[in-house]
Design an enzyme around this catalytic site. Structure first.
Site, PDB file in Angstrom:
ATOM      1  NE  ARG A 104      -3.015   0.455   3.250  1.00 53.23           N
ATOM      2  CZ  ARG A 104      -3.992  -0.647   3.376  1.00 53.23           C
ATOM      3  NH1 ARG A 104      -4.756  -0.606   2.208  1.00 53.23           N
ATOM      4  NH2 ARG A 104      -4.088  -1.493   4.273  1.00 53.23           N
ATOM      5  CE1 TYR A 105       0.663   4.220   4.408  1.00 56.37           C
ATOM      6  CE2 TYR A 105       0.687   2.078   5.285  1.00 56.37           C
ATOM      7  CZ  TYR A 105       0.077   3.193   5.502  1.00 56.37           C
ATOM      8  OH  TYR A 105      -0.732   3.495   6.476  1.00 56.37           O
ATOM      9  NE  ARG A 108       5.461   2.175   6.055  1.00 56.70           N
ATOM     10  CZ  ARG A 108       5.219   3.197   5.645  1.00 56.70           C
ATOM     11  NH1 ARG A 108       5.507   3.667   4.538  1.00 56.70           N
ATOM     12  NH2 ARG A 108       4.121   3.785   6.273  1.00 56.70           N
ATOM     13  CB  CYS A 117      -2.741 -16.295  16.206  1.00 53.90           C
ATOM     14  SG  CYS A 117      -2.929 -15.228  14.879  1.00 53.90           S
ATOM     15  CB  CYS A 121      -7.039 -10.954  19.268  1.00 57.17           C
ATOM     16  SG  CYS A 121      -5.086 -11.505  19.748  1.00 57.17           S
ATOM     17  CB  CYS A 124      -8.312 -10.606  15.101  1.00 61.39           C
ATOM     18  SG  CYS A 124      -7.165 -10.926  13.761  1.00 61.39           S
ATOM     19  NE  ARG A 126      -3.794  -8.424   8.346  1.00 57.82           N
ATOM     20  CZ  ARG A 126      -2.712  -8.007   8.687  1.00 57.82           C
ATOM     21  NH1 ARG A 126      -1.979  -8.865   9.528  1.00 57.82           N
ATOM     22  NH2 ARG A 126      -2.246  -6.752   8.451  1.00 57.82           N
ATOM     23  CG  ASP A 286      -8.545  -1.519  12.010  1.00 55.36           C
ATOM     24  OD1 ASP A 286      -8.256  -0.547  12.066  1.00 55.36           O
ATOM     25  OD2 ASP A 286      -7.673  -2.321  11.771  1.00 55.36           O
ATOM     26  CG  ASP A 323      -4.686   0.957   8.889  1.00 55.83           C
ATOM     27  OD1 ASP A 323      -4.522   1.714   7.960  1.00 55.83           O
ATOM     28  OD2 ASP A 323      -3.860   0.204   9.223  1.00 55.83           O
ATOM     29  CE  LYS A 330      -0.490   1.045  10.574  1.00 55.81           C
ATOM     30  NZ  LYS A 330      -0.351   0.492   9.335  1.00 55.81           N
TER      31      LYS A 330
HETATM   32  C1  LIG Z   1       0.237  -0.795   8.971  1.00 49.18           C
HETATM   33  C2  LIG Z   1       0.953  -1.061   7.599  1.00 49.18           C
HETATM   34  C3  LIG Z   1       2.276  -0.853   7.280  1.00 49.18           C
HETATM   35  C4  LIG Z   1       3.095  -0.417   8.313  1.00 49.18           C
HETATM   36  O1  LIG Z   1       3.019   0.919   8.695  1.00 49.18           O
HETATM   37  P1  LIG Z   1       3.955   1.674   9.604  1.00 49.18           P
HETATM   38  O2  LIG Z   1       3.486   3.008   9.716  1.00 49.18           O
HETATM   39  O3  LIG Z   1       5.402   1.823   8.632  1.00 49.18           O
HETATM   40  O4  LIG Z   1       4.203   1.030  10.644  1.00 49.18           O
HETATM   41  C5  LIG Z   1       2.538  -1.367   6.096  1.00 49.18           C
HETATM   42  N1  LIG Z   1       1.802  -1.791   5.319  1.00 49.18           N
HETATM   43  C6  LIG Z   1       0.374  -1.930   5.457  1.00 49.18           C
HETATM   44  C7  LIG Z   1      -0.638  -2.684   4.598  1.00 49.18           C
HETATM   45  C8  LIG Z   1      -0.188  -1.482   6.577  1.00 49.18           C
HETATM   46  O5  LIG Z   1      -1.472  -1.558   6.973  1.00 49.18           O
HETATM   47  S1  SF4 Z   2      -4.722  -9.724  16.517  1.00 52.30           S
HETATM   48 FE1  SF4 Z   2      -5.322 -11.388  14.852  1.00 52.30          FE
HETATM   49  S2  SF4 Z   2      -3.355 -11.598  13.779  1.00 52.30           S
HETATM   50 FE2  SF4 Z   2      -2.884 -10.434  15.736  1.00 52.30          FE
HETATM   51  S3  SF4 Z   2      -2.624 -12.197  17.041  1.00 52.30           S
HETATM   52 FE3  SF4 Z   2      -4.364 -11.795  17.387  1.00 52.30          FE
HETATM   53  S4  SF4 Z   2      -5.724 -13.047  16.197  1.00 52.30           S
HETATM   54 FE4  SF4 Z   2      -3.731 -13.265  15.411  1.00 52.30          FE
END
Ligand SMILES: *Cc1c(COP(=O)(O)O)cnc(C)c1O
Ligand code: SF4
Length: 368
Positions: A104-105, A108, A117, A121, A124, A126, A286, A323, A330
């Site tokens: 996305r960015y 990175r 996991c 959680c 979560c 995801r 989120d 986010d 973010k």
């Molecule tokens: C959060 C996130 C990152 C990391 O972001 P930082 O601000 O560098 O910690 C990178 N890619 C995605 C898709 C993210 O959601």
């Molecule tokens: S927040 Fe989601 S991905 Fe992260 S440790 Fe917990 S269950 Fe796993």
């Protein structure tokens, strides 16, 4: 606690083999309430129950408001859906140049290496895919992700994520890190893992020896409450820092009824620093389906956050961020410090609420 006398307690594989997946095994650690039992049954098909014996041993056996219980035992509120709730709030699946990578960015990329996991959680982001064995990344997909990183020179950092990337075997972790390290334009490697919190025995000396070979590694873990800063967690962090030469940071999620107070967050931040961990992010929860009961209103979040800055060492303060739903990335959620901007000066409110006027750097034209 008596369960800790189990001879294999310190063995992470034993912890995973004995993972708590139903109410019967959870009842050997704590007294479940009727509400918890009913929620466990009703949420069964939505998002798996999974708790390590270690994490369960941190629970208060009687208090249903225990922050460890609230993070890992379902509530009936998980069945509540609002119009805004999303399966994939951050649109991670849309920003995938190759399967398993969200880029996305500019500099990175996130790489999902596992769907499992140690603890699931309840909040979560995801949960649409985490805990589901289907679609777990395979070796071919790893290869195509690595090919993508190799040919995309703008990628300066790869973030190993999941699920939990430390669910992989040490041989796989070693291989992945060595492949990444061999790519010249990759500047640093980052690992996002909750294992120091949920399965600290996973941070073995042999794992740390692997990390040590690939310096610099930045590991972002996920403590949400001071109760999680146990002696085992402290030792795991110490191994990471001293044997692994790893820089450890922390991201927390602001969670209703768990850590939504300045006092709890101050305590957490101090404990993290005393373990050698730098607080990095405090996340607004989120817009994931069925987690609205965890969400703290942003206005209250800002007030809580404002009571940290200035009161507590600057190095203990994470950045409060949201986010953006839809994949916008973010953004910081900052309390307002700037009261007024004038032509040559600005007025600011400091952490005590007092006003100060400073030059804003605009130069007065001398000819005038
Ligand atoms: C959060 C996130 C990152 C990391 O972001 P930082 O601000 O560098 O910690 C990178 N890619 C995605 C898709 C993210 O959601
Ligand atoms: S927040 Fe989601 S991905 Fe992260 S440790 Fe917990 S269950 Fe796993």
């Amino acid at each position: 606690m008596s369960v800790r006398l189990e001879k294999d307690w310190q063995n992470w594989k034993w912890q995973l083999q004995n993972k708590i997946r139903n109410k019967e095994s959870l009842e050997s650690y704590i007294q479940l309430s009727d509400a918890e039992i009913s929620a466990i049954e009703k949420t069964d098909s939505l998002f798996e129950l999974g708790i390590t014996p270690y994490y369960a041993s941190l629970m208060d056996p009687l208090d249903t408001n225990c922050p460890i219980r609230l993070q890992s035992i379902p509530k009936i509120d998980e069945l509540k859906f609002s119009d805004r709730d999303k399966q994939d709030p951050l649109a991670e699946e849309q920003y995938m140049p190759v399967k398993g990578v969200t880029h996305r960015y500019p500099d990175r990329a996130l790489w999902y290496l596992s769907h499992t996991c140690a603890v699931y959680c309840r909040f979560c982001t995801r949960k649409r895919k985490v805990s589901k064995p289907m679609g777990t990344p395979n070796r071919n997909e790893w290869q195509s992700a690595l090919d993508y990183f190799r040919r995309t020179e703008s990628v300066r950092e790869v973030i190993l994520s999941g699920g939990d990337p430390l669910s992989l075997s040490e041989d796989h972790i070693d291989w992945i890190l060595s492949e990444l390290k061999s790519i010249p334009h990759i500047n640093q490697i980052r690992i996002h893992t909750r294992h120091p919190v949920t399965l600290p025995m996973r941070i073995t000396e042999s794992l740390c020896r692997i990390f040590n070979k690939y310096f610099p590694i930045f590991l972002v873990t996920h403590f949400n409450h001071p109760k999680e800063c146990s002696p085992e967690a402290r030792e795991a962090i110490s191994r990471l820092v001293k044997q692994g030469a790893v820089s450890v940071l922390n991201q927390s999620v602001l969670l209703e009824g768990i850590n939504d107070s300045s006092e709890i967050l101050k305590d957490l931040n101090y404990r993290l620093l005393s373990m050698g961990v730098k607080p990095y992010y405090l996340h607004q929860c989120d817009e994931v389906f069925g987690v609205s009961h965890f969400r703290v209103p942003i206005q209250r979040g800002k007030e809580i956050y404002q009571n940290l800055r200035g009161q507590q060492s600057g190095i203990s303060i994470p950045l409060y961020v949201a986010d953006l739903t839809g994949g916008g990335g973010k953004v910081p959620l900052l309390p307002e410090y700037e009261v007024e901007t004038k032509e040559f000066t600005n007025i600011y409110r400091n952490y005590k609420g007092d006003l100060y006027e400073i030059s804003n750097g605009n130069q007065q034209n001398e000819a005038e």
